[in-house]
Design a protein around this motif. Structure first.
Motif, mmCIF file in Angstrom:
data_model
loop_
_atom_site.group_PDB
_atom_site.id
_atom_site.type_symbol
_atom_site.label_atom_id
_atom_site.label_comp_id
_atom_site.label_asym_id
_atom_site.label_seq_id
_atom_site.Cartn_x
_atom_site.Cartn_y
_atom_site.Cartn_z
ATOM 1 N N ASN A 114 21.634 29.459 -39.047
ATOM 2 C CA ASN A 114 20.836 28.506 -39.148
ATOM 3 C C ASN A 114 21.410 27.284 -40.027
ATOM 4 O O ASN A 114 21.525 27.737 -41.362
ATOM 5 N N LYS A 116 20.486 25.154 -41.920
ATOM 6 C CA LYS A 116 19.544 24.828 -42.829
ATOM 7 C C LYS A 116 19.774 25.638 -44.071
ATOM 8 O O LYS A 116 19.148 25.375 -45.369
ATOM 9 N N THR A 181 17.563 23.348 -33.398
ATOM 10 C CA THR A 181 17.588 22.586 -34.801
ATOM 11 C C THR A 181 18.461 23.540 -35.883
ATOM 12 O O THR A 181 18.734 23.004 -36.847
ATOM 13 N N HIS A 182 19.000 24.685 -35.301
ATOM 14 C CA HIS A 182 19.713 25.488 -36.034
ATOM 15 C C HIS A 182 21.025 25.091 -35.973
ATOM 16 O O HIS A 182 21.875 25.658 -36.927
ATOM 17 N N GLU A 192 12.446 15.407 -30.591
ATOM 18 C CA GLU A 192 12.853 16.813 -30.818
ATOM 19 C C GLU A 192 13.140 17.129 -29.341
ATOM 20 O O GLU A 192 12.612 16.764 -28.382
#
Lengths: 459, 107, 145
Positions: A114, A116, A181-182, A192
């Motif tokens: 991920n 983030k 989103t990873h 999205e």
């Protein structure tokens, strides 16, 4: 921190048959070449250098990744023998591994992560040795760590072996459904679960349902539906009223009219069922039936239209040709070359004299604008050896045989559809556009396309 | 082309410097032919500025000879220009290639 | 194609390097105007290597009956491609493009295969008892922008 990527040919060989001509490390997963996921991960883990080691050919990968300056990481390449174990590979790359710690990723593996989360400090503190392993490979750390900590119970990344087309499909769907989103996914995303590339044409009547990823230069025709969980690659045409759902359309693929592609992978003319692994050669029944029905009559009409068109052009060009040909010839700007080309009939050849006019000076520019370089070829239309508009004649080359039984056929011509559409005259793009028009053309459209080609060549 | 030699762990480390092409390849072949067939080798290519297929042919010939003499021949420190020739011809499949001379002589 | 330079060398392996260095330099001067800096090295290396291969072949297959044999190297260019021709008076040959079977440790036969892989177009013609091998490469590299 550095990363050493060790990938053996034997681990990815299965992919070569399914995606011929594409190095398995460059096979796209959600429109992003597989290697880029690994590069991203290496950077995220704090690497400033990455070395890709394989016993197979890496030329294409090297050509694509170059020295890594695009990502701000230094990428180098190494070779190994098929029988080498990890310690031998480390020995062979001792200088690379010498200073600092090295993450060793071994096997044809996808690493789930991920973007983030924080990986650099984690990898700096993890103990030396194997971190994660599966039957198809492992990820481990070499070199001594500065701080002594125990490995945490669960690591914020996991491995997914890529060992079958089913796994490849599953993984793509997994990313599409839960992981967009990873990772860094190519394309423009204003909302999205929806990524769209450059130069994508979507008519009002077409329907698109997310999550979806669409590449660059994609043409979606009227009433086509891109249903949820689909990945459309770059340079793809989805023809009218076709439905794509839960499917991956690999780049440079043309999906014909009225087709339903559900839970499949479409690559070129192959339709792959990821569950069973069966491969079907794609055909478009609607197009084939209409084409065979009117084949003879259509061919006669086409021949007539092309002959008339050629005669008209000959009359039009005759005077300028008589005038300019000797002048340009004397100036040495009129270059002729005799070569053999594939003829329309399989196994036959046609000898053509191709003319190039050197584009310097007003006279030659004028001659070029009038397409005088094609003048002599027009007579081949009268004798039936060439069409007026169709495919660019392919030079005879034993190394590149003409693909037999291409569904649309190959019709060597004075002007090509690619010229009419101002598509680049070489490469796979041209093949797609020529294929498209070869399927969709009729004699009337051919006249319009010839006009277009004549007009566009003046620019 | 200059050839120099030293020994590490029973390996003869043969360092080449300069151009390895059709005019210099015979020199390398003669040099290696002067060694016993069972002598294991590491050929250090770091200072080879240019290598063409005649140079590659010489290396392949040496590798074949060493293989039949049950000796080992390794290559070390190949630069990008040299690597390109190995990549196109797929000759890298015939050699053990190291990025460090001492690692090659130890393994 | 506009001629740039024509060079005639004695057919001797001693001059292989001369031919390939000149090819490399001509390519560099040519590429300076058309390529971005990272591509120049690759472009020049392709010419250096291809001319080295072609010249070596010309010398290797020279007929022993003619001691005063020569090999001519001719460069010409248009807007974005550079052509180099290697001209000799040897007997006709078959410009095979096949890769040698590497697993059998072949010591030769890589030359033309390498040239085909390095260059965009390679053509072979036989004119008035001379062999002309012309190799061309585009200087503007196609990169996705």
């Amino acid at each position: 921190m550095k990363t050493l990527l060790v990938i053996k040919k034997q681990e990815y060989e299965w992919l070569i048959d399914l995606f011929p001509g594409v190095h398995p490390l460059l096979v796209p997963i959600c429109n992003k070449p597989f290697i880029e996921f690994l590069v991203d991960f290496a950077i995220l883990a704090g690497s400033d250098a990455l070395r890709i080691v394989s016993d197979g050919v890496l030329g294409d990968v090297e050509h694509y990744c170059e020295n890594g300056s695009r990502w701000g990481v230094e990428i180098s390449y190494g070779s190994m023998r098929p029988g080498d174990d990890i310690s031998t590979v480390i020995d062979k790359n001792r200088r690379f591994c010498l200073d600092g710690r090295v993450i060793i990723i071994s096997g044809f593996l996808f690493i789930r992560y991920n973007k983030k989360r924080e990986y650099a400090s984690l990898f700096a503190s993890l103990p030396t040795g194997e971190l994660l392993g599966c039957p198809h490979g492992s990820i481990s750390l070499a070199g001594t760590s500065t701080t002594k900590t125990e490995a945490p119970g669960t690591l914020p990344f996991s491995l997914a072996a890529l060992d079958s087309i089913g796994k490849y499909y599953e993984l793509s769907m997994e990313i599409l459904r839960t992981g967009l989103t990873h990772y860094v996914i190519p394309g423009y995303s204003s909302e999205e679960d929806c990524y769209i590339g450059r130069n994508v044409i979507i008519p009002k009547s077409a329907e698109i349902i997310k999550p979806v990823i669409i590449g660059n230069n994609v043409q979606i025709m009227t009433n086509a539906i891109i249903d949820r969980n689909s990945v459309i690659g770059s340079n793809v045409i989805i023809d009218r009223e076709s439905v794509i759902s839960g499917s991956i359309v690999i780049g440079n693929t043309y999906i014909g009219e009225h087709l339903e592609v559900k839970n499949k992978i479409a690559a070129g003319n192959l339709l792959i069922d990821p569950e069973s692994g069966t491969v079907i050669v794609m055909e478009d029944p609607h197009l084939l039936t209409t084409m065979t029905k009117s084949k003879v009559a259509g061919a006669l009409l086409r021949r007539l239209v092309h002959t008339l068109g050629a005669t008209f052009l000959i009359l039009l060009q005759l005077f300028p040709w008589l005038l300019l040909r000797p002048i340009l010839g004397m100036q040495g700007k009129w270059k002729r070359k005799k070569e053999q080309y594939y003829a329309e009939r399989q196994g036959k050849y046609v000898t053509l004299t191709s003319t190039t006019i050197e584009c310097t000076g007003a006279l030659s520019a004028f001659a070029k604008a009038l397409s005088l370089d094609r003048f002599t070829l027009l007579f081949k239309v009268l004798s039936g050896k060439l069409a007026l508009i169709g495919n660019q004649p392919r030079p005879l080359n034993p190394a590149i045989p003409l693909l037999p039984n291409s569904p649309a056929g190959y019709r060597p011509a004075v002007f090509s559809y690619a010229e009419a559409e101002e598509w680049p005259e070489i490469g796979i793009d041209t093949e797609i556009v020529e294929h498209y028009y070869a399927v969709h053309s009729d004699p009337l459209k051919d006249i319009a396309m010839t006009q277009k080609a004549l007009f566009h060549r003046t620019h | 082309m200059n050839i120099s030699e030293k020994t590490i762990n029973n390996y003869a480390i043969v360092s080449l410097q300069g151009i390895l092409n059709a005019s210099s390849a015979p020199k390398l072949k003669t040099y290696i032919a002067g060694m016993p067939d069972e002598q294991s080798l590491v050929i250090d290519l770091e200072n080879v500025e240019f290598l063409d297929s005649s140079g590659l042919g010489a290396l392949v010939g040496i590798a074949r000879k060493k293989k039949t003499g049950s000796a080992v021949m390794k290559l070390a420190r190949m630069n990008e220009r040299v690597k390109k020739v190995f990549e196109i011809t797929q000759a890298y499949t015939l050699f053990d290639i190291y990025d460090d001379v001492s690692a090659a002589a130890e393994a | 194609m506009n001629p740039i330079i024509t060079l005639t060398l004695q057919a001797n392996l001693r001059y292989v390097r001369v031919a390939s260095i000149i090819a490399c330099n001509v390519a560099e001067i040519f590429a300076d105007f058309t390529c971005n800096s990272t591509d120049i090295a690759e472009f020049c290396h392709a010419y250096e290597l291809s001319v080295s291969e072609a010249f070596t072949n010309s010398v290797r297959y020279a007929k022993p009956a003619q001691p005063e044999k020569q090999v001519t190297i001719r460069f010409s260019s248009d807007n974005n491609s550079l052509a180099v021709s290697i001209i000799d008076t040897n007997s006709q040959f078959n410009p095979v493009t096949q890769a040698p079977d590497i697993s059998s440790y072949p010591e030769g036969g890589y030359g033309l295969f390498l040239i085909h892989r390095l260059m965009d177009t390679v053509s072979y013609t036989r004119e008035d008892d001379t062999n002309i091998l012309t190799m061309t490469k585009q200087a503007t590299m196609t990169h996705d922008t």
